[in-house]
Scaffold this active site. Sequence first.
Site, mmCIF file in Angstrom:
data_model
loop_
_atom_site.group_PDB
_atom_site.id
_atom_site.type_symbol
_atom_site.label_atom_id
_atom_site.label_comp_id
_atom_site.label_asym_id
_atom_site.label_seq_id
_atom_site.Cartn_x
_atom_site.Cartn_y
_atom_site.Cartn_z
ATOM 1 N N GLU A 99 1.323 5.686 0.667
ATOM 2 C CA GLU A 99 0.816 6.906 1.291
ATOM 3 C C GLU A 99 1.229 8.138 0.492
ATOM 4 O OE1 GLU A 99 0.872 7.483 5.657
ATOM 5 O OE2 GLU A 99 2.202 9.170 5.223
ATOM 6 N N HIS A 115 3.696 -0.987 3.818
ATOM 7 C CA HIS A 115 3.066 0.303 3.539
ATOM 8 C C HIS A 115 4.172 1.311 3.263
ATOM 9 C CE1 HIS A 115 -0.091 3.364 3.681
ATOM 10 N NE2 HIS A 115 0.703 4.093 4.443
ATOM 11 N N ALA A 175 -5.995 8.582 20.347
ATOM 12 C CA ALA A 175 -6.481 7.864 19.171
ATOM 13 C C ALA A 175 -7.509 6.798 19.535
ATOM 14 C CB ALA A 175 -5.314 7.232 18.418
ATOM 15 N N TYR A 235 -3.077 13.970 6.683
ATOM 16 C CA TYR A 235 -3.983 15.002 7.209
ATOM 17 C C TYR A 235 -3.176 15.826 8.178
ATOM 18 C CZ TYR A 235 -8.392 16.434 9.636
ATOM 19 O OH TYR A 235 -9.463 17.100 10.184
ATOM 20 N N ARG A 238 -4.133 10.304 16.617
ATOM 21 C CA ARG A 238 -4.282 11.377 17.597
ATOM 22 C C ARG A 238 -3.941 12.714 16.959
ATOM 23 N NH1 ARG A 238 -0.068 12.768 22.285
ATOM 24 N NH2 ARG A 238 0.881 13.624 20.406
ATOM 25 N N SER A 282 0.866 -1.177 0.000
ATOM 26 C CA SER A 282 0.000 0.000 0.000
ATOM 27 C C SER A 282 0.903 1.227 0.000
ATOM 28 C CB SER A 282 -0.939 0.000 1.207
ATOM 29 O OG SER A 282 -0.223 -0.157 2.423
ATOM 30 N N ASP A 326 -0.778 15.782 16.142
ATOM 31 C CA ASP A 326 0.100 16.625 16.958
ATOM 32 C C ASP A 326 -0.515 17.992 17.151
ATOM 33 O OD1 ASP A 326 2.121 14.650 17.115
ATOM 34 O OD2 ASP A 326 2.769 15.188 15.087
#
Length: 280
Positions: free
Chosen positions: A13, A261, A118, A45, A102, A11, A104
Amino acid sequence: MSSQEHPLGISFEFFPPNTDAGREKLMHVRDELAARHPRFFSVTYGAGGSTQARTRDIVRTVSQSGITTAPHLSCIGSEKAQLRDLLAQYREEGVDSLVALRGDMPSGMGSIGELRYANELVEFIRAETGDHFEIAVAAYPESHPQAPNLDKDVENFARKMKAGANMAITQYFFTADAYFHFVEKARALGVEQPIIPGIMPITNYTKLARFSDACGAEIPRWIRKQLEAYGDDSDAIAAFGTDVVSRLCERLLDGGAPGLHFYTLNQAAPVLKIVDNLRG
């Protein structure tokens, strides 16, 4: 996170580009990597939701490849109402996978929001949407930078998994034994879900050192010293990095890792060289 699976269970990112040129480049990268039939793409994000709009936009665009696309979702700095609206928007847009973090605290932010950890975010997503979303969370084989020790960090990780996560994706690392030790400790606490190693290609020593110092990822001394010896020879750095990371991936897969990943940094070539080595 189920599309036509690559035999390696890979996968990839991406991060939301800041410019139109960056966005156009990412679409080419997306197409190159989609041709390898990854299990899913993920899209980062920013802290406190600082790239929320760009993340949603890129998720829509990336998912046009036909590959399951999982946006990152962080709870620090967000209220439940905001998260509830965002989850509803993702459902309407056909998104069924998330990476729950969670996040930063950005400098200058006054409130951490209603959810602090989280595991609370995972519980909230489950309470709001049931089993609609397949949820991945983060794992830190070398311990989260803010954790007092590895045992406490693994306990916190187990709490996230038991809150309703389907899988975990680790921070990148370069020592396979750190991953295997972390997985062993997690299994001892009853974690049964897949823990997927996060893989960072080595292409630029200066950037890698900066990233690693910021996130607590250890670059083994022998790797640092060899990269320093290459100086500005980018070709030598890339060739060495491809060899080192390919061998790391081979050891992880041979040891039972459920997939890989890749943190692409929106570049296809460095990742594809590693993937091709593994397929060969």
